[in-house]
Scaffold this active site. Structure first.
Site, PDB file in Angstrom:
ATOM      1  N   GLY A 180       0.831  -1.209   0.000  1.00 21.90           N
ATOM      2  CA  GLY A 180       0.000   0.000   0.000  1.00 21.90           C
ATOM      3  C   GLY A 180       0.857   1.248   0.000  1.00 21.90           C
ATOM      4  CG  ASN A 181      -0.307   4.636  -1.576  1.00 20.08           C
ATOM      5  OD1 ASN A 181      -1.049   5.396  -0.974  1.00 20.08           O
ATOM      6  ND2 ASN A 181      -0.656   4.034  -2.719  1.00 20.08           N
TER       7      ASN A 181
END
Ligand code: CTP
Length: 418
Positions: free
Chosen positions: A214-215
């Site tokens: 993810g980020n």
């Protein structure tokens, strides 16, 4: 212009007499259609005297004039104020049990609803669903104003002031005036009648049923943009990847997880949109293989190595599809840049603007303590047309307001309403 002014059965009907005056004094020919309930608040005599036209809500009056078909058909604009919860529901479900709802079904031109009701009624899921249905059909439904309501209560649900409704109605019909955003002459609803599609949040790329890549995107900037576009009068479609904040009310939301899902949702939402904004943080890569079962540590076995494959560049694809279809659409990208030994933030951004082909690029300077998850932001807006870079900073809401103003100005310049 021929205007039909529908009046719903709420106490705010008395304020609509002033709205009617604004229309007639500007030289418009207004036919007022009050609901039966509306005439219990303000009588037919008032509407006839102020409009100079006969007033009825029955499909059986003047049958030879076929009013239930003619009025909606001939109207250049239909404004409904106050739009009560009941009237929104009847319009959303296509009922035709009086002259006003018949007229709405026959509408050939723009339609604007100015709601007024108690906060609980406005926020009720049924009303919100009806509002969404109407907006998805291209009807403009204004957000109610906040403040004192009929009783001792206060909150969102007040009828917007007659001047604000008048302004929104004219913006809807005539398009934007060439006024600088934020100036006193600028329209209150610069995106009235426009559809805006926005992506927000960060994609998550699964590795196995419990893990993902993810980020740090929180979705705050995308949500602030959706709110600003909605408040500027647009119908908003929000394609939401993972977000730490709730989606705003009054916008259509499609939830996605991965970049590939976001791509499909954006391509379908972008069709028919006047503006597309890619504010989502899209993973450039995804794991080549997604395990159907949890990846386990195994003694005596080598630790797993994750191979990545590239995700499509969605922004670039949206521009390509737009250009291939020859559609009048403004495409806006965001750029997260840190700068490095080979180039500074704006150099990289200018190169990205060229590569992506979008009309505007909103550039963020990112760092471990900047932008992601924060409430403040500082951006520079670059344009493909090469105009001077425009800076904006403040809360993510302040930045969103500047970006939406700029989009409104670009739209009126590049794709003026006909
Ligand atoms: N974007 C996209 N599809 C991707 C990656 C990014 O549509 N696969 C969009 C983002 O939503 C943003 C813009 O492209 O509007 C720029 O994103 P950014 O991460 O700054 O750029 P990248 O294309 O990923 O380029 P680089 O990582 O080389 O800086």
């Amino acid at each position: 212009m021929r205007i039909v002014l529908g009046v719903g059965g709420g106490i705010a009907a008395y304020k609509v007499a002033s709205l009617l005056r604004l229309f007639t004094e500007a030289g418009h020919n207004v036919t007022v259609i009050p609901t039966d309930a509306a005439t219990r608040f303000v009588g037919v005599a008032t509407w006839e005297a102020l409009s100079g036209n006969t007033v009825s809500n029955s499909v059986f009056d003047d049958v030879h004039l076929v009013n239930h078909v003619r009025l909606g058909h001939e109207a250049d604009l239909i404004v409904v104020a106050p739009a009560t919860a009941d009237l929104l529901a009847r319009a959303a479900t296509g009922q035709a049990d009086d002259l006003l709802t018949n007229t709405l079904l026959m509408a050939g031109g723009p339609v604007l609803f100015a709601p007024a009701m108690h906060t609980e009624m406005w926020q009720h899921a049924a009303t919100q669903a009806n509002v969404e249905t109407l907006r998805s059909r291209g009807v403009t439904v204004l957000e109610p104003a906040s403040g004192r309501l009929t009783g001792s209560d206060s909150g969102p649900g007040r009828l917007p002031e007659p001047e604000a409704i008048y302004e929104a109605a004219l913006a809807l019909v005539h398009g934007l005036r060439d006024a600088a955003p934020g100036s006193p002459e600028a329209p209150l609803f610069p995106l009235a009648g426009r559809t805006v599609t926005i992506s927000a949040g960060g994609t998550r790329e699964p590795l196995d049923p419990v893990r993902f890549l993810g980020n740090r995107s929180s979705g705050k900037q995308g949500v602030a943009l959706a709110e600003a576009a909605r408040d500027a009068g647009a119908s908003v479609r929000l394609v939401a990847a993972h977000m730490e904040v709730p989606a705003p009310s009054g916008v259509d939301v499609v939830s996605v997880e991965t970049a590939l899902q976001l791509r499909d949702a954006m391509l379908s939402a972008a069709a028919g949109s006047d503006v597309v904004i890619m504010a989502a943080a899209v993973a450039d890569f995804r794991p080549a293989d997604v395990s159907g079962t949890k990846i386990k540590k195994r003694d005596g076995h080598a630790d797993p190595v994750v191979s990545l494959v590239r995700n499509p560049d969605i922004l670039h694809e949206l521009v390509t599809v737009r250009d291939a279809g020859g559609t009048s659409q403004l495409v806006v990208g965001f750029a997260a840049e840190t700068g490095d030994a080979h180039g500074d933030v704006l150099e990289y951004a200018a190169e990205k603007l060229k590569r992506k082909g979008c009309d505007l690029l909103v550039v963020n300077h990112v760092g471990s303590d900047k932008v992601f998850g924060q409430d403040h932001n500082s951006v520079v807006i670059l344009s493909r047309a090469g105009s001077e870079p425009q800076s904006a900073s403040g809360t993510k809401h302040d930045v969103a307001a500047v970006v939406i103003d700029r989009i409104g100005a670009e739209l009126s310049r590049v794709f003026p309403r006909t």
